[in-house]
Design a protein around this motif. Structure first.
Motif, PDB file in Angstrom:
ATOM      1  N   ASP A 277       0.875  -1.165   0.000  1.00  0.00           N
ATOM      2  CA  ASP A 277       0.000   0.000   0.000  1.00  0.00           C
ATOM      3  C   ASP A 277       0.915   1.219   0.000  1.00  0.00           C
ATOM      4  O   ASP A 277       1.372   1.666   1.057  1.00  0.00           O
ATOM      5  CB  ASP A 277      -0.905  -0.026   1.226  1.00  0.00           C
ATOM      6  N   ASN A 280      -0.202   4.452   2.222  1.00  0.00           N
ATOM      7  CA  ASN A 280      -0.031   4.403   3.677  1.00  0.00           C
ATOM      8  C   ASN A 280       1.280   3.749   4.105  1.00  0.00           C
ATOM      9  O   ASN A 280       1.541   3.623   5.300  1.00  0.00           O
ATOM     10  CB  ASN A 280      -1.201   3.661   4.321  1.00  0.00           C
ATOM     11  N   LYS A 282       2.254   0.641   3.994  1.00  0.00           N
ATOM     12  CA  LYS A 282       2.086  -0.631   4.707  1.00  0.00           C
ATOM     13  C   LYS A 282       2.289  -1.767   3.712  1.00  0.00           C
ATOM     14  O   LYS A 282       1.846  -1.697   2.566  1.00  0.00           O
ATOM     15  CB  LYS A 282       0.715  -0.730   5.368  1.00  0.00           C
ATOM     16  N   TYR A 301       1.856  -8.304   8.174  1.00  0.00           N
ATOM     17  CA  TYR A 301       2.083  -6.960   7.638  1.00  0.00           C
ATOM     18  C   TYR A 301       3.296  -6.342   8.305  1.00  0.00           C
ATOM     19  O   TYR A 301       3.726  -6.733   9.402  1.00  0.00           O
ATOM     20  CB  TYR A 301       0.847  -6.075   7.801  1.00  0.00           C
ATOM     21  N   ILE A 329      -3.272  -5.732  -1.253  1.00  0.00           N
ATOM     22  CA  ILE A 329      -3.781  -4.598  -0.501  1.00  0.00           C
ATOM     23  C   ILE A 329      -4.059  -3.465  -1.483  1.00  0.00           C
ATOM     24  O   ILE A 329      -3.190  -3.089  -2.281  1.00  0.00           O
ATOM     25  CB  ILE A 329      -2.796  -4.152   0.612  1.00  0.00           C
ATOM     26  N   GLY A 333      -5.399   1.324   1.362  1.00  0.00           N
ATOM     27  CA  GLY A 333      -5.597   0.398   2.468  1.00  0.00           C
ATOM     28  C   GLY A 333      -7.026   0.169   2.883  1.00  0.00           C
ATOM     29  O   GLY A 333      -7.284  -0.293   3.994  1.00  0.00           O
TER      30      GLY A 333
END
Length: 398
Positions: A277, A280, A282, A301, A329, A333
């Motif tokens: 992602d 964000n 992540k 994650y 993802i 997110g």
């Protein structure tokens, strides 16, 4: 494990066929078995082996015919449990959920605990499959066509954000210097791309990237601007079942190599199917490091900062007692799609979705038919406009 009085003169051929089958050379194994079948057409074990081969190449009608031949000629066969199991698998793959369930039920009563749990999961998949099929969605699936797909394997469709193109990974031959594996004919993985113009895929080509041309990397995710890449590679010399790699290219002249993500993500076990992602920062991926026996995979994650990744945490909301893998993802997110072979699947791996709401992940829901089928559906990627989803599937016609 077969009738010596019938096949004693052909023991070596049976062994040779078994070796081919276990090496993934199903068609070579089947050729030998069918040659033996000319002399031993009623042998139960031989018909069982032939049925397994036909199942492996998705020819379920012939698989059924040989299973029926095995049981009709040997009603008290010592391989009755195996025959009933493969009857169940064949009916399951043909979408005959009720019949498959009845055969699994016969097998479950006479198996050891570990096998019984496996069969019980298949039975649950039959119940799920019947319900899912009866409530199929108002959308359709379509093969991406010959400009993308070939007779070889095409996996991990990845949408390129900012451009109308699709990346994917293949084991076809893409350059004259590549040699296929001597037993399978498959080459080391290459990454390819196909531009999409007026809704049509253009002929796929190998992009000019350091990881693309027969380097055995699998591209699993791209960042914004197509200069950021998540890759997987299995290097047998490391004896770790495969690791995840990160690559950030600053411009078109950058020839940097993919870098192993290190011990905050990778372990001595398997890590793969990474998805970033990039909004964000992540990063989600699958690993079997949470399982002592290195069997079932879970989804983890990690937070990304610059080119570094934090210690990984398992996402309990996504995982079951079985396999969860091939995670995607969505940038921003807001939702995750992943594959699972739990009892909520129609059969094998199905795609499930979980939505983030109030900082909590919802209970994963099967994406339904025709997203999913009785075969394995693994990777998922959504077009930038949200109108199309690209998946990798073993279904007939895929």
């Amino acid at each position: 494990m077969f009738a010596q009085d019938d096949l004693s003169s052909s023991d070596w051929k049976m062994t040779q066929a078994k070796m081919f089958f276990e090496d993934g050379q199903t068609e070579n194994a089947l050729e030998i078995y069918l040659e033996l079948y000319q002399d031993f057409p009623t042998n139960d074990f031989l018909n069982l082996r032939i049925a397994e081969c036909y199942n492996d190449i998705y020819d379920y009608e012939n698989a059924y015919a040989h299973l029926k031949n095995a049981i009709d000629n040997n009603p008290s066969s010592e391989y009755l449990d195996d025959i009933n199991f493969w009857f169940g698998r064949t009916h399951h793959k043909m979408g005959d959920f009720d019949l498959a369930y009845s055969y699994y039920e016969k097998v479950k009563k006479g198996t050891e605990l570990i096998d019984s749990l496996y069969v019980q999961n298949l039975m649950q998949q039959c119940l799920s499959g019947k319900e899912i099929y009866e409530n199929k969605g108002n959308y359709f699936s379509e093969n991406c066509g010959p400009n993308v797909n070939s007779e070889y394997n095409e996996i991990f469709p990845v949408v390129a954000f900012g451009e109308d193109k699709l990346f994917f990974t293949t084991d076809r031959k893409v350059n004259e210097h590549q040699d296929g594996h001597p037993s399978t004919g498959l080459c080391d993985y290459s990454v390819m791309e196909s531009y999409i113009k007026e809704g049509q895929f253009q002929k796929a080509v190998v992009p000019d990237q350091v990881f693309s041309n027969g380097k055995d990397y699998i591209l699993t995710s791209v960042g914004a601007g197509n200069g950021e890449f998540i890759l997987y590679k299995n290097s047998p010399e490391f004896e770790d079942n495969g690791d995840l790699y990160y690559l950030l290219l600053t411009d078109e002249f950058d020839v940097s190599q993919p870098v192993n993500m290190g011990e905050t993500v990778n372990s001595i076990k398997f890590e793969g199917a990474g998805s970033l992602d990039f909004i964000n920062q992540k990063f989600y991926f699958s690993s079997n490091s949470n399982n002592k026996k290195s069997e079932e995979k879970d989804i983890f994650y990690s937070n990304k900062r610059n080119s570094n990744f934090s210690n990984s945490l398992v996402v309990d909301e996504f995982n079951s007692e079985l396999d969860e893998d091939f995670v995607y993802i969505h940038p921003g997110g807001d939702f995750v799609v992943f594959a699972s072979n739990s009892g909520k699947s129609m059969g094998g791996y199905d795609l499930f979705i979980s939505v983030l709401k109030d900082k909590k992940w919802s209970e994963p829901v099967n994406l339904g038919y025709p997203f999913n089928s009785v075969e394995d559906e693994r990777q998922f990627s959504l077009s930038v406009d949200g109108q199309y989803a690209y998946i990798s599937s073993d279904r007939i016609g895929g």
